[in-house]
Each structure stands twice: as structure tokens, then as C-alpha cells.
Design an enzyme around this catalytic site. Sequence first.
Site, short mmCIF file in Angstrom:
data_model
loop_
_atom_site.label_atom_id
_atom_site.label_comp_id
_atom_site.label_asym_id
_atom_site.label_seq_id
_atom_site.Cartn_x
_atom_site.Cartn_y
_atom_site.Cartn_z
N HIS A 8 0.82 -1.22 0.00
CA HIS A 8 0.00 0.00 0.00
C HIS A 8 0.86 1.26 0.00
CE1 HIS A 8 -4.02 -1.77 0.49
NE2 HIS A 8 -3.34 -2.77 1.04
N THR A 36 3.77 -4.45 -4.60
CA THR A 36 2.89 -4.90 -5.68
C THR A 36 3.08 -3.99 -6.88
OG1 THR A 36 0.61 -5.42 -6.29
CG2 THR A 36 0.91 -3.51 -4.90
N LYS A 39 -1.04 -1.64 -7.53
CA LYS A 39 -1.73 -0.49 -6.93
C LYS A 39 -1.15 0.79 -7.55
CE LYS A 39 -2.87 -3.16 -2.79
NZ LYS A 39 -4.26 -3.52 -3.06
N THR A 68 4.23 -21.24 -11.26
CA THR A 68 3.29 -20.21 -11.72
C THR A 68 3.81 -19.65 -13.05
OG1 THR A 68 2.03 -18.27 -11.06
CG2 THR A 68 4.35 -18.23 -10.54
N THR A 69 2.89 -19.07 -13.81
CA THR A 69 3.27 -18.51 -15.11
C THR A 69 3.90 -17.15 -14.91
OG1 THR A 69 1.32 -19.63 -15.97
CG2 THR A 69 2.32 -17.95 -17.38
N THR A 154 -12.94 -8.92 6.82
CA THR A 154 -11.85 -7.96 6.63
C THR A 154 -11.77 -7.00 7.82
OG1 THR A 154 -12.20 -8.11 4.26
CG2 THR A 154 -10.87 -6.28 5.02
C1 LIG Z 1 -1.41 -5.81 2.58
C2 LIG Z 1 -1.52 -6.45 1.23
N1 LIG Z 1 -0.51 -7.24 0.79
C3 LIG Z 1 -0.59 -7.83 -0.41
C4 LIG Z 1 -1.68 -7.65 -1.23
C5 LIG Z 1 -1.73 -8.35 -2.54
O1 LIG Z 1 -1.47 -7.50 -3.59
P1 LIG Z 1 -1.78 -7.98 -5.07
O2 LIG Z 1 -3.25 -7.91 -5.23
O3 LIG Z 1 -1.06 -7.04 -5.95
O4 LIG Z 1 -1.27 -9.39 -5.19
C6 LIG Z 1 -2.74 -6.82 -0.82
C7 LIG Z 1 -3.90 -6.59 -1.70
O5 LIG Z 1 -4.71 -5.72 -1.51
C8 LIG Z 1 -2.66 -6.21 0.46
O6 LIG Z 1 -3.65 -5.44 0.91
#
Ligand SMILES: Cc1ncc(COP(=O)(O)O)c(C=O)c1O
Length: 244
Positions: A8, A36, A39, A68-69, A154
Site C-alpha cells: 500500500h 505490488t 496499486k 506459476t506462469t 476484513t
Molecule cells: C497488505 C496487502 N498485501 C498484499 C496484497 C496483494 O497485492 P496484489 O493484489 O497485488 O497481489 C494486498 C492486496 O490488496 C494487500 O492489501
Amino acid sequence: MTYCDEVHAVGMYGPRGGGIAEREAAMTRIDVIEGTLAKAFGCLGGYIAASTMVIDAVRSYASGFIFTTALPPAICAAATAAIRHLKASNWERERHQDRVAQTKSALSAAGLPVMPTETHIIPLLVGCADKCKAASDRLLAKHGIYIQPINFPTVPRGTERLRITPTPYHKDMHIDDLVRALIEVWEELGLERGTSDRSRTKAPRARSLRLLHARETLEPRRNRTSSATPTKAVVAEKRASGSG
Ligand SMILES: Cc1ncc(COP(=O)(O)O)c(C=O)c1O
């Protein structure tokens, strides 16, 4: 070993978008940083950054990685371009923070129940799963605004919320439209109003919002799991309310 999930934050914090660890000049103290591409970088996929030895161990033993691919070249090219851009440009980061501050202040001024948070993800407390879904549905159907309902598991039951994520490209006009739409939805569904300011003047409510704040700062990690151990703050809150 310190493992820091920065999904994030990468692209959004730090002078080159390295994340919170970069902003705090603490990158060398973290063994593994997870990011990631999905985002801030607007693509798909992700990465970990670590020492050669750690990366080699993951490459050799992580079945999820081995079976995985690989990402398609077009995605890699787009992600590379986004990372290069955000390493050099601060405009998006500054504008993002500005838009978040503007959204928080407009929502609070309208008496909508913004939960206290230091992050760019703005939670708006609904406190009921059905109403949270109904609010999200109405926002989309009547106002053309999509904001996901965030319900249990959540977040803890009773703290269901809408989570608003402004971007650098949201203009004042969009924020004003959002506030107008939310007011209509809040009135239509009979949802509780009350800014964080007002809640601070009411002891029980203020306490509960402070505890929720503790939860909110930890919460992104919980998006993926339903069996997360509750934080001390949340346990304390549950005990206080007699629910567990
Ligand atoms: C804290 C956290 N880590 C990892 C991820 C996974 O990210 P991605 O969807 O890019 O695999 C998320 C997804 O929202 C997340 O909130």
C-alpha cells in the site's frame, strides 16, 4: 528477520516511491520488502526485494513461485515504465496527499463519519454489513460512484465501512460530487452521521473510534485472511462491549 509488506506504500511514499521504509530512511534495516505492481504502478503482479541469498532461497524453494506462469512482457514493460516514472516524479505523490487531505476535510465538514486514519485510505464508518452493501450499491446505481463495502472478516463486525481511495487525478469537482452523493445515501438509508470531531466530544464513541484507528493502521494486512489474530486494541474493545 524483518519482512515488511509495503504494497500500500510503494510508489506512494518515500522520495523515490520506495515506500514507508524509504520515507523513514529504514530500508537497510528491513530484510525483505514486499511490493505490488497492481496499486500505485497500475499493473499486475508483485515482487519482493531482499539480499541475493534470500532471493535465491525463494527462487529455489517457494513452490508458489516455481509453479506459476511468468508475467507477460507487456505487463513487465508497463510496470517498468511506471516504476521509472514514479522514481523520478514527485508530482503524483504530492498531489495524492493533497487530494486525500481535501477529501477527508470535505467529508468531515459534511458531518460524515470519517474514521481517524493517517493513511491515504479513508474509512467511512457504517457499522452494519447490510447497510454497508446497500450504501455501496446505491452509490453505484444512483450516482455512478463505485466504492467497495468492507465487511467482516476484513474488519470486525460492527465496524463495517466504505473505504475511499482518492487518486492524484481526482479534482475538487469529483470530491464535491462524492460528498453530495454520500449525503444522499446516508439520508436515504438512515445512516448515522457524526464527524470525528464530534465523536471526540463523546467519551464512549471517541474511545471506540480511537481503537478502530489502531485497527485501521494494521488493517490492510488483513485483507487476505479471515483468521487473523485480533489486535490487543480490538480485543480490549470487544471485552469492553461484552462481545468476546
Ligand atoms: C497488505 C496487502 N498485501 C498484499 C496484497 C496483494 O497485492 P496484489 O493484489 O497485488 O497481489 C494486498 C492486496 O490488496 C494487500 O492489501
